[in-house]
Design a protein around this motif. Structure first.
Motif, PDB file in Angstrom:
ATOM      1  N   HIS A 197       0.878  -1.389   0.003  1.00  0.00           N
ATOM      2  CA  HIS A 197       0.040   0.123  -0.065  1.00  0.00           C
ATOM      3  C   HIS A 197       0.804   1.073   0.052  1.00  0.00           C
ATOM      4  CE1 HIS A 197      -3.017   2.833   1.185  1.00  0.00           C
ATOM      5  NE2 HIS A 197      -2.421   3.135   2.308  1.00  0.00           N
ATOM      6  N   GLY A 198       0.223   2.280  -0.505  1.00  0.00           N
ATOM      7  CA  GLY A 198       0.955   3.602  -0.688  1.00  0.00           C
ATOM      8  C   GLY A 198      -0.263   4.664  -0.658  1.00  0.00           C
ATOM      9  N   ASP A 199       0.392   5.857  -0.623  1.00  0.00           N
ATOM     10  CA  ASP A 199      -0.546   7.021  -0.656  1.00  0.00           C
ATOM     11  C   ASP A 199      -0.706   7.957  -1.760  1.00  0.00           C
ATOM     12  OD1 ASP A 199      -1.267   6.402   1.972  1.00  0.00           O
ATOM     13  OD2 ASP A 199      -0.565   8.388   2.903  1.00  0.00           O
ATOM     14  N   ALA A 200       0.135   7.761  -2.624  1.00  0.00           N
ATOM     15  CA  ALA A 200       0.408   8.597  -3.831  1.00  0.00           C
ATOM     16  C   ALA A 200       1.084   7.872  -5.031  1.00  0.00           C
ATOM     17  CB  ALA A 200       1.251   9.636  -3.364  1.00  0.00           C
ATOM     18  N   ILE A 201       0.546   8.105  -6.351  1.00  0.00           N
ATOM     19  CA  ILE A 201       0.737   7.278  -7.494  1.00  0.00           C
ATOM     20  C   ILE A 201       0.684   8.359  -8.547  1.00  0.00           C
ATOM     21  CG2 ILE A 201      -1.490   6.438  -8.047  1.00  0.00           C
ATOM     22  CD1 ILE A 201      -0.187   3.843  -8.892  1.00  0.00           C
ATOM     23  N   CYS A 256       4.969   5.402  -4.408  1.00  0.00           N
ATOM     24  CA  CYS A 256       5.445   5.277  -2.788  1.00  0.00           C
ATOM     25  C   CYS A 256       4.710   4.396  -1.916  1.00  0.00           C
ATOM     26  CB  CYS A 256       5.690   6.700  -2.363  1.00  0.00           C
ATOM     27  SG  CYS A 256       4.096   7.582  -1.989  1.00  0.00           S
ATOM     28  N   HIS A 257       5.379   3.959  -1.026  1.00  0.00           N
ATOM     29  CA  HIS A 257       4.943   2.964   0.135  1.00  0.00           C
ATOM     30  C   HIS A 257       4.901   3.207   1.542  1.00  0.00           C
ATOM     31  CE1 HIS A 257       4.856   0.633  -3.829  1.00  0.00           C
ATOM     32  NE2 HIS A 257       6.098   1.246  -4.077  1.00  0.00           N
ATOM     33  N   ASP A 310       7.801   5.183   6.874  1.00  0.00           N
ATOM     34  CA  ASP A 310       6.770   5.463   5.982  1.00  0.00           C
ATOM     35  C   ASP A 310       6.641   6.449   5.014  1.00  0.00           C
ATOM     36  OD1 ASP A 310       4.113   6.084   5.008  1.00  0.00           O
ATOM     37  OD2 ASP A 310       3.053   6.059   7.063  1.00  0.00           O
ATOM     38  N   VAL A 311       6.893   6.144   3.752  1.00  0.00           N
ATOM     39  CA  VAL A 311       7.154   7.263   2.494  1.00  0.00           C
ATOM     40  C   VAL A 311       5.546   7.435   2.304  1.00  0.00           C
ATOM     41  CG1 VAL A 311       7.956   7.958   0.343  1.00  0.00           C
ATOM     42  CG2 VAL A 311       9.200   6.364   2.137  1.00  0.00           C
ATOM     43  N   GLY A 312       5.055   8.651   2.664  1.00  0.00           N
ATOM     44  CA  GLY A 312       3.838   8.923   2.397  1.00  0.00           C
ATOM     45  C   GLY A 312       3.338   9.631   1.248  1.00  0.00           C
ATOM     46  N   ARG A 313       4.384  10.486   0.633  1.00  0.00           N
ATOM     47  CA  ARG A 313       3.993  11.112  -0.503  1.00  0.00           C
ATOM     48  C   ARG A 313       5.092  11.069  -1.366  1.00  0.00           C
ATOM     49  NH1 ARG A 313      -1.149  12.236  -0.932  1.00  0.00           N
ATOM     50  NH2 ARG A 313      -1.012  14.480  -1.938  1.00  0.00           N
ATOM     51  N   CYS A 314       4.896  11.292  -2.768  1.00  0.00           N
ATOM     52  CA  CYS A 314       5.932  11.346  -3.963  1.00  0.00           C
ATOM     53  C   CYS A 314       5.244  12.282  -4.967  1.00  0.00           C
ATOM     54  CB  CYS A 314       6.182  10.162  -4.349  1.00  0.00           C
ATOM     55  SG  CYS A 314       4.869   9.117  -5.013  1.00  0.00           S
ATOM     56  N   MET A 315       6.094  12.709  -5.938  1.00  0.00           N
ATOM     57  CA  MET A 315       5.843  13.815  -6.856  1.00  0.00           C
ATOM     58  C   MET A 315       6.491  13.573  -8.092  1.00  0.00           C
ATOM     59  SD  MET A 315       3.584  15.962  -7.977  1.00  0.00           S
ATOM     60  CE  MET A 315       3.406  16.933  -9.537  1.00  0.00           C
TER      61      MET A 315
END
Length: 607
Positions: A377-381, A397-398, A424-429
């Motif tokens: 699971h992750g928060d951003a894609i 990110c995961h 916990d890598v919560g965000r990515c861009m």
């Protein structure tokens, strides 16, 4: 009067650019858009007019500009961006027209500087305007707005508590309210409960609304679905029993057209990851072309353990199930637990139909598993297109304090590079923000700087934040580089960043973050900080920002009034981009992203 161009440094001037993508559009039913003419005042008092370039426009299509019937340009506009500046506007009302040989479009000048106002009819009680989507509900080529109203006591799934009902409104750009749908007491209010799809699903040229419903949902004509007095809320406000439905509503009237049982049913709560209805009530939704000419809606449940995706077709008379992908199926059991708070839809394997990237795994257009990385699971894609041939990649990110963030081939799941992390890598861009590196740049909450498409650190001055209050940012020379939304705003081919009512730009020469626009209004959803919508919904190819004022008495569509030398097709006519706009409201909102590369090092798509 000659075209006016401000003194802005661009790498190339007067370019005509057409979308070059791996996507084959010819067999698909797509919306027909008008010119989307918009006219807004600039701070200097002049009026900025812009319009859409459509995909069937010929090279060098000639345009003429009129104000109240008087032609303003002495020579037809055949190159450069699709904009014009009226340097001597009149007092009072002005109607601007943009004409070419095959059509024309018109609009009334907006009264405010830089934005169009849409008055809202705020519901009784404590409500705020929240996520929005657009669709052409009457087939006239102009978008209408479908707006979600969120009550003051909405809750994330992780929290108990009673909530007031979620509402949906449909507005014309003039502010005319066409209908209101009340989701009722048996649909809980919060970010994960009511992802909604607005799209023309039957190919008749008019968009529908599709959303999960329950007993007590009241359509735009006042008709109640199911049992009007049923109340399935438990003492802490959760809804863990009672029938669940999927419903489709007519876009023009809000009338319910068909309702079917929601797939999958709730079943045993712990199968979704807990016993209190947190993880069983995590919903996602999307739209994609899964076979044939018309699109299908995809409604989903679960991503921490069991995950189910159900595809639906609407033929104008009945909702029909196309397929169901269920990780309870032994064939797909190892795909469980791979979903994100969001998803991406695009034709990643070049077969002419769309695949669904569901976090760390992907489902093919026929409802079979395409690949599974097993990274969870992750928060951003993000969907990332390569400059050379527009091959598509996924930047993900995961949360598992192991897999960090990775770039992978969107069609096979092959990992191009990975930055493992104990956090916990919560965000990515991902966005092209630096013209000195080929392709997009990528960064995350633990990427140790900004990476290129090979995984190399190309901007080492950016460092990870060690402040948990700023885990959605990288620090660069004393300023935060956000990893929230991207936006094409200032007219060059680099992408700007959108966060907390502000457009910022990476100054690649001085390694600084600079503000270029600040909006007067309020973004949504707390730390997620997203507008109601950011998309290319009017004017030229740049993206507009749809935002509420702080009182939620009006919406404002902010428009870039910066001249651009680039004549690029309307982004909404790129299928992956259009599908990402339709799913922007889902879960943790993600920016709209094109299926082809737009960036400073791409020149072989010139008209």
């Amino acid at each position: 009067m000659k075209r006016t161009l401000l003194s802005i440094a661009f790498p190339l001037l007067c370019l005509g650019i057409t979308a070059q993508t791996n996507y084959d559009y010819s067999h698909l039913s797509m919306e027909k858009l008008d010119r989307g003419v918009i006219a807004v005042r600039r701070p200097d008092g002049k009026v900025f007019i812009s319009w859409r370039i459509l995909r069937d426009d010929k090279k060098g299509e000639a345009f003429d500009i009129y104000r109240n019937g008087e032609k303003l340009n002495s020579t037809s506009l055949t190159e450069g961006g699709s904009w014009f500046i009226d340097e001597h506007p009149i007092e009072g009302d002005a109607i601007y027209e943009v004409r070419c040989k095959k059509d024309e479009g018109r609009c009334k000048m907006a009264e405010n500087i830089g934005y169009l106002t849409i008055p809202l009819q705020k519901p009784e009680g404590r409500y705020s305007a929240n996520d929005a989507s657009v669709g052409d509900i009457d087939g006239d080529g102009q978008y209408e707005i479908i707006l979600k109203w969120e009550p003051w006591n909405a809750h994330d799934n992780a929290h108990d508590g009673m909530t007031d009902p979620t509402l949906f409104d449909c507005y014309r750009l003039s502010g005319e309210l066409l209908w209101r749908i009340n989701m009722g007491r048996n649909i809980r209010s919060g970010a994960h409960y009511v992802p909604f799809i607005v799209y023309d699903l039957d190919g008749d040229g008019r968009a529908e609304l599709m959303v999960k419903t329950a007993d007590g949902t009241r359509d735009g004509q006042g008709t109640v679905i199911g049992d009007s007095v049923a109340d399935y809320r438990n003492p802490v406000g959760r809804i863990l029993s009672g029938p669940e439905y999927i419903s489709i509503f007519e876009g023009l009237t809000g009338r319910m057209l068909d309702t079917k049982p929601y797939i999958p049913e709730r079943g045993e709560l712990r199968a979704w990851g807990d016993e209190r209805g947190n993880r069983s009530e995590r919903y996602l939704a999307a739209v994609g072309y899964l076979g044939g000419k018309r699109p299908s809606a995809i409604f989903c449940r679960g991503y921490y353990t069991r995950s189910v995706l159900a595809a639906w077709d609407w033929d104008g008379k009945e909702l029909k199930q196309r397929w169901v992908f269920d990780t309870n199926n032994p064939q797909w059991r190892d795909y469980a637990g791979q979903g994100n708070h969001n998803l991406r839809v695009a034709d990643v394997d070049g077969d002419g139909y769309d695949e669904i990237t569901y976090g760390s795994m992907a489902v093919d257009h026929d409802g079979t598993g395409l690949y599974n990385t097993g990274m969870g699971h992750g928060d951003a894609i993000h969907l990332v297109a390569e400059p050379k041939d527009n091959k598509l990649y996924i930047w993900d990110c995961h949360e598992n304090k192991r897999d960090g963030s990775e770039l992978r081939d969107a069609s096979t799941g092959e990992v191009i590079f990975q930055i493992k992390s104990p956090s916990d890598v919560g965000r990515c861009m991902a966005a092209d923000i630096d013209p000195t590196n080929p392709g997009c740049e990528m960064w995350s909450a633990d990427s140790h700087g900004i990476r290129n498409m090979k995984g190399e650190v190309v901007i080492s001055k950016a460092k990870d934040s060690d402040d948990p209050q700023h885990n959605n940012y990288l620090m660069m020379n004393g300023r935060w580089l956000s990893m929230n939304f991207g936006i094409w705003w200032d007219g060059d081919l680099l992408r700007e960043l959108l966060d907390r009512e502000t457009v910022t730009k990476y100054d690649w020469e001085n390694h600084q973050i600079v503000n270029i626009e600040r909006f007067d209004g309020q973004f949504n959803n707390g730390t997620k900080s997203n507008p109601c919508l950011a998309a290319d919904i009017l004017g030229d190819w740049r993206e507009e920002v749809l935002i509420r004022n702080r009182e939620s008495t009006e919406l404002r569509i902010y428009v870039s009034t910066i001249p651009t030398p680039y004549r690029i097709n309307c982004l909404m006519q790129d299928i992956p981009y259009r599908l990402s706009v339709a799913t922007q409201n889902v879960g943790y909102n993600q920016p709209s992203e094109s299926g082809y590369y737009i960036g400073s090092d791409k020149t072989d798509y010139l008209k």
